[in-house]
Design a protein around this motif. Structure first.
Motif, PDB file in Angstrom:
ATOM      1  N   PHE A 195       2.671  -0.745   5.137  1.00  0.00           N
ATOM      2  CA  PHE A 195       2.522  -0.386   3.891  1.00  0.00           C
ATOM      3  C   PHE A 195       3.266  -1.342   2.918  1.00  0.00           C
ATOM      4  CE2 PHE A 195       6.399   1.474   5.545  1.00  0.00           C
ATOM      5  CZ  PHE A 195       7.374   1.099   4.623  1.00  0.00           C
ATOM      6  N   GLU A 214       5.748  -0.421   8.932  1.00  0.00           N
ATOM      7  CA  GLU A 214       4.687   0.724   9.011  1.00  0.00           C
ATOM      8  C   GLU A 214       5.453   2.034   9.121  1.00  0.00           C
ATOM      9  OE1 GLU A 214       2.096  -0.127  12.141  1.00  0.00           O
ATOM     10  OE2 GLU A 214       3.606   0.214  13.726  1.00  0.00           O
ATOM     11  N   TYR A 215       4.890   2.966   8.656  1.00  0.00           N
ATOM     12  CA  TYR A 215       5.316   4.335   8.623  1.00  0.00           C
ATOM     13  C   TYR A 215       4.436   5.252   9.400  1.00  0.00           C
ATOM     14  CZ  TYR A 215       7.531   8.988   7.524  1.00  0.00           C
ATOM     15  OH  TYR A 215       7.909  10.263   7.688  1.00  0.00           O
ATOM     16  N   LYS A 216       4.819   5.802  10.660  1.00  0.00           N
ATOM     17  CA  LYS A 216       3.880   6.544  11.567  1.00  0.00           C
ATOM     18  C   LYS A 216       2.559   5.892  11.885  1.00  0.00           C
ATOM     19  CE  LYS A 216       5.762  10.970  10.233  1.00  0.00           C
ATOM     20  NZ  LYS A 216       5.712  12.420   9.525  1.00  0.00           N
ATOM     21  N   ARG A 222       0.259   4.615  -0.212  1.00  0.00           N
ATOM     22  CA  ARG A 222      -0.291   5.800   0.463  1.00  0.00           C
ATOM     23  C   ARG A 222       0.608   6.037   1.699  1.00  0.00           C
ATOM     24  NH1 ARG A 222      -6.501   4.153   0.718  1.00  0.00           N
ATOM     25  NH2 ARG A 222      -5.355   2.257   1.625  1.00  0.00           N
ATOM     26  N   PRO A 223       1.074   5.531   2.430  1.00  0.00           N
ATOM     27  CA  PRO A 223       1.346   6.026   3.798  1.00  0.00           C
ATOM     28  C   PRO A 223       2.870   6.501   3.528  1.00  0.00           C
ATOM     29  CG  PRO A 223       0.506   3.767   4.339  1.00  0.00           C
ATOM     30  CD  PRO A 223       0.488   3.956   2.819  1.00  0.00           C
ATOM     31  N   ILE A 224       3.554   6.337   2.333  1.00  0.00           N
ATOM     32  CA  ILE A 224       4.952   6.388   2.196  1.00  0.00           C
ATOM     33  C   ILE A 224       4.976   7.558   1.038  1.00  0.00           C
ATOM     34  CG2 ILE A 224       5.926   4.500   3.252  1.00  0.00           C
ATOM     35  CD1 ILE A 224       6.215   3.413   0.576  1.00  0.00           C
ATOM     36  N   ASP A 267       0.858  -1.225   0.000  1.00  0.00           N
ATOM     37  CA  ASP A 267       0.248  -0.005   0.062  1.00  0.00           C
ATOM     38  C   ASP A 267       0.872   1.134  -0.037  1.00  0.00           C
ATOM     39  OD1 ASP A 267      -1.892   1.879   0.288  1.00  0.00           O
ATOM     40  OD2 ASP A 267      -2.714   1.159   2.125  1.00  0.00           O
ATOM     41  N   LYS A 311       1.221   3.384   9.998  1.00  0.00           N
ATOM     42  CA  LYS A 311       0.520   2.900   9.052  1.00  0.00           C
ATOM     43  C   LYS A 311       1.064   1.977   8.250  1.00  0.00           C
ATOM     44  CE  LYS A 311      -1.917   7.378   8.597  1.00  0.00           C
ATOM     45  NZ  LYS A 311      -2.442   8.362   7.690  1.00  0.00           N
TER      46      LYS A 311
END
Length: 396
Positions: free
Chosen positions: A228, A222-224, A180-182, A178, A226
């Motif tokens: 991904f 995950e990043y923050k 979108r978070p990055i 996904d 979320k």
């Protein structure tokens, strides 16, 4: 009287059976000798069994005594009860009613069990004996030997860091499920991402494939907060698992964006250790943890007087954990050699009166390491080494 009548009846039956067997044997002389002889022997055996049953009815104790004597003749370890019934009946302060175990007097309610079978003529001696018996039984209830365990100094041991950061020289690709978070990650700038330890499912926006934690290989990242993507690097996955199993709650990775995998999907790399770097890091962490544990037991600056190993099967103390130490206050004693034996003496490792391990000359290294420790007051650190236990002895 009924027992005698029963014995007479069974003996009459036995004699009758034997006469019948004799008649069959005699008849076989003129007909089928072999068949009649076999039948006669079987019938004679039945007669003998009837005779034995009669004896058991008349005097069962005699039969039991003969059986015990036969067993004792075959097995020297069996000790026969040589006391006869007359001696048992006159056991002082005891009752004999024919139902007690053979050779044991049932104690009078007014007499201590320890005094049963002892003739006491002096009342004062009886009181003194009762007092000593009571004291010894009280001591046996309150005093039970147990190893002397030395507790660690907990203040000197640091706890495992809650968050560990994985670093290394090898750039491993993160497979983005996904993007979108990055999307806002700046190219060429190092950022911290986290390993996802909770159960999750990721679905690829490129091909629709799913990834599920606990089912598929790798670790989600995950990043923050979320998720991904997924890290599939084998060495890094093993290294992360080792960090989590050591007690860390969070694991971070250093990530960097480098261009685009395809339109709308950034290409992300993380720096992970090579095999050599992972081993070095894990060995260093284990060494630091072991040093802190030795520091807690005051064994970080003093050299051990002796170090040896014993088999786990030759350990009678508390179970030693898979990691870490248990410390005991201990002594080593030389056990006496049986008279006439040419064997080398054994050494007993004891703590608080409890035999922790008995060391024989078969364990060559442990034997020669134990000999100089005889008579010394020791602190021993015991740790597990596969199926053996390592014992480090420090003189107090």
């Amino acid at each position: 009287m009924p027992r005698t009548i029963g014995m007479v009846i069974f003996r009459i039956l036995a004699i009758g059976v034997w006469i019948f067997a004799l008649l069959i044997f005699v008849g076989g002389l003129s007909t089928d000798f072999l068949t009649c002889t076999i039948i006669a022997l079987i019938i004679a055996f039945v007669g003998w069994m009837l005779w034995v049953v009669g004896d058991m009815i008349h005097d069962p104790e005699k039969i039991r005594a003969e059986q015990r004597a036969a067993r004792a003749a075959k097995d020297p370890s069996i000790v026969l009860d040589e006391d006869n019934e007359h001696e048992r009946k006159r056991a002082a302060n005891g009752h004999w009613d024919g139902r007690a175990n053979h050779g044991h007097a049932q104690p009078n309610d007014e007499t201590s069990p320890a005094l049963a079978g002892v003739e006491v003529e002096d009342g004062e001696a009886l009181v003194s004996a009762r007092r000593e018996t009571g004291q010894s039984s009280a001591l046996s209830r309150t005093i039970s030997p147990s190893p002397i365990i030395i507790p660690p100094k907990t203040l000197s041991v640091s706890v495992t860091r809650e968050t560990e950061t994985v670093s290394g020289s090898y750039p491993a690709t993160i497979y983005v499920y996904d993007p979108r978070p990055i999307l806002k990650l700046k190219e060429g700038r190092a950022e911290k991402i986290s390993v996802v330890t909770r159960p999750i499912t990721l679905k690829s926006r490129l091909n629709g494939r799913q990834w599920r934690s606990g089912v598929d290989d790798g670790y989600a990242v995950e990043y923050k907060g979320k998720p991904f993507g997924v890290l599939f690097n084998h060495i890094a996955v093993i290294h992360i698992r080792a960090i989590l199993e050591s007690g860390a709650k969070n694991v971070e990775l250093v990530a960097m964006r480098q261009g685009w995998y395809q339109t709308g999907v950034p290409e992300i790399y993380v720096m992970v250790p090579t095999l050599e770097e992972a081993k070095e890091s894990e060995t260093g962490n284990a060494s630091l943890k072991e040093y802190e544990q030795r520091q807690a037991y005051g064994a970080d600056v003093v050299a051990a007087t002796a170090i040896f190993r014993v088999s786990e099967n030759n350990w009678n103390g508390p179970r030693i954990p898979d990691e870490g130490f248990i410390a005991f206050e201990a002594t080593v004693e030389q056990l006496p050699v049986p008279e006439g034996s040419q064997a080398k003496p054994h050494f007993a490792l004891k703590s608080g009166g409890v035999l922790l391990s008995e060391i024989t000359a078969r364990s060559t290294a442990a034997y020669f390491a134990s000999e100089p420790l005889v008579g010394k007051r020791l602190k021993i650190l015991v740790s597990r080494y596969y199926t053996s236990l390592t014992i480090e002895a420090y003189e107090i």
